[in-house]
Design an enzyme around this catalytic site. Structure first.
Site, PDB file in Angstrom:
ATOM      1  N   ASP A 101       0.879  -1.187   0.087  1.00 23.18           N
ATOM      2  CA  ASP A 101       0.016  -0.055  -0.031  1.00 23.18           C
ATOM      3  C   ASP A 101       0.892   1.031   0.087  1.00 23.18           C
ATOM      4  OD1 ASP A 101      -2.233  -1.627   0.208  1.00 23.18           O
ATOM      5  OD2 ASP A 101      -2.450  -1.552   2.341  1.00 23.18           O
TER       6      ASP A 101
HETATM    7  N1  URA Z   1      -1.284  -6.067   3.772  1.00 23.90           N
HETATM    8  C1  URA Z   1      -1.778  -4.564   3.896  1.00 23.90           C
HETATM    9  O1  URA Z   1      -2.848  -4.603   4.229  1.00 23.90           O
HETATM   10  N2  URA Z   1      -1.083  -3.637   3.082  1.00 23.90           N
HETATM   11  C2  URA Z   1       0.205  -3.993   2.682  1.00 23.90           C
HETATM   12  O2  URA Z   1       0.508  -2.904   2.067  1.00 23.90           O
HETATM   13  C3  URA Z   1       0.779  -5.303   2.594  1.00 23.90           C
HETATM   14  C4  URA Z   1       0.080  -6.285   3.256  1.00 23.90           C
END
Ligand code: URA
Length: 237
Positions: A101
């Site tokens: 993310d």
């Molecule tokens: N899980 C998430 O919620 N976000 C990420 O960036 C990676 C794994």
């Protein structure tokens, strides 16, 4: 260099013959028949004439220490992307093996080898991904058990596969998962009534984020790191 010149340079054929061979469909670039002799060939392309390998593309494998604020995407009209850390010549070759993310930091792997990256990310391979997770509320006692049993994700109508939670402080934990579903860690914590406030990927399989890499810096993977992904032992760590 143009494909017809490339063929002439790497075989005994003239450029004119090369153009005929290309038009006949006997030349493949990255496993696809290429009938246009004007196609530009760089060192990132695999080129074959019939079954003869004329050039094996240069393999690229990098780990980036992803800072917060960058999208795991190749381009975006609004936000900066992780590709911006790489030289312009490299960018079109690379794809991301396991997105993070925008707010998530830590280990991000980029490569031009699609088979290898699928191996690293496909849930069936069961390669562990390890995250350091900061939470808004103290981590509930039963969270470790819920994660070990699997949490139901309504959107996909699936249960997550067993995950291991290690409590490090009241609002800090290390979570190991074996899949990479969209927002998976955040959704797992949401399912136990908590909220993720910080997320940092420390490791994928045997590949650990190099502590000497500051945020925004990258380095090539070592031969051992590359090989570890396709070795059965990578599933167990
Ligand atoms: N899980 C998430 O919620 N976000 C990420 O960036 C990676 C794994």
């Amino acid at each position: 260099m143009r494909l017809d010149r490339f063929i002439a340079k790497h075989t005994e054929h003239s450029q004119q013959t090369a153009r005929r061979l290309i038009a006949c469909g006997r030349v493949r670039v990255d496993a696809q028949v290429m009938r246009d002799g004007r196609q530009e060939i760089d060192r990132f392309a695999t080129v074959q004439l019939d079954e003869q390998l004329l050039q094996q593309r240069e393999a690229l494998f990098f780990m980036l220490h992803k800072p917060a604020g960058y999208l795991s995407a190749t381009c975006d009209p609004v936000h900066p992307t992780v590709l911006e850390f790489f030289a312009p010549a490299l960018r079109p070759q690379l794809h991301i093996a396991g997105r993070l993310d925008r707010s998530t930091t830590g280990l991000l792997i980029l490569t031009n080898d699609g088979l290898w990256s699928r191996h690293l990310t496909e849930p069936g391979q069961r390669i562990p991904k390890v995250y350091l997770v900061g939470t808004a509320e103290p981590v509930a006692e039963q969270a470790a058990q819920r994660f070990a049993q699997g949490v139901h994700l309504a959107r996909e109508a699936v249960d997550t596969s067993p995950a291991q939670l290690q409590q490090l402080g009241p609002c800090l934990a290390r979570l190991t998962i074996h899949e990479g579903r969209h927002h998976q860690v955040k959704r797992m914590f949401h399912a136990v009534g908590n909220r993720v406030t910080s997320l940092h990927r420390e490791r994928m399989g045997r590949i650990e984020l190099d502590p000497r890499l500051p945020p925004g810096q990258y380095r090539p993977l070592t031969a051992a790191e590359i090989a570890s992904v396709t070795s059965p032992a990578s599933r167990l760590v």
